[in-house]
Design an enzyme around this catalytic site. Sequence first.
Site, short mmCIF file in Angstrom:
data_model
loop_
_atom_site.label_atom_id
_atom_site.label_comp_id
_atom_site.label_asym_id
_atom_site.label_seq_id
_atom_site.Cartn_x
_atom_site.Cartn_y
_atom_site.Cartn_z
CB VAL A 1 -0.93 0.02 1.24
CG1 VAL A 1 -1.74 1.29 1.29
CG2 VAL A 1 -1.84 -1.19 1.24
CG ASP A 2 2.32 5.02 -2.63
OD1 ASP A 2 3.29 5.13 -1.86
OD2 ASP A 2 2.16 5.74 -3.63
CE1 TYR A 3 -1.38 5.99 6.34
CE2 TYR A 3 0.92 6.36 6.85
CZ TYR A 3 -0.41 6.57 7.13
OH TYR A 3 -0.76 7.37 8.18
#
Length: 76
Positions: free
Chosen positions: A38-40
Amino acid sequence: MAAYLRENIHYTFSGFNFTATFLNLLLEVGSDRIMFSVDYPYGSMEKGRAFLSQLPVSSADKEKIAHGNAELLLRL
């Protein structure tokens, strides 16, 4: 070239939560080369996890994608 990409690269699908796109990747490289990500903070952890949960793959493949492949690659 295709064999090289299947045998030497690991893939993540962060930000590309589209079932058709995921299935295309799965058919091309297999479940042993795909890792959950996830590109948090730009991507939602909840949406990423929900996408992983609904994937039409076996429980064993989900476990590999969720953590197993990363553990092997990173020797964790």
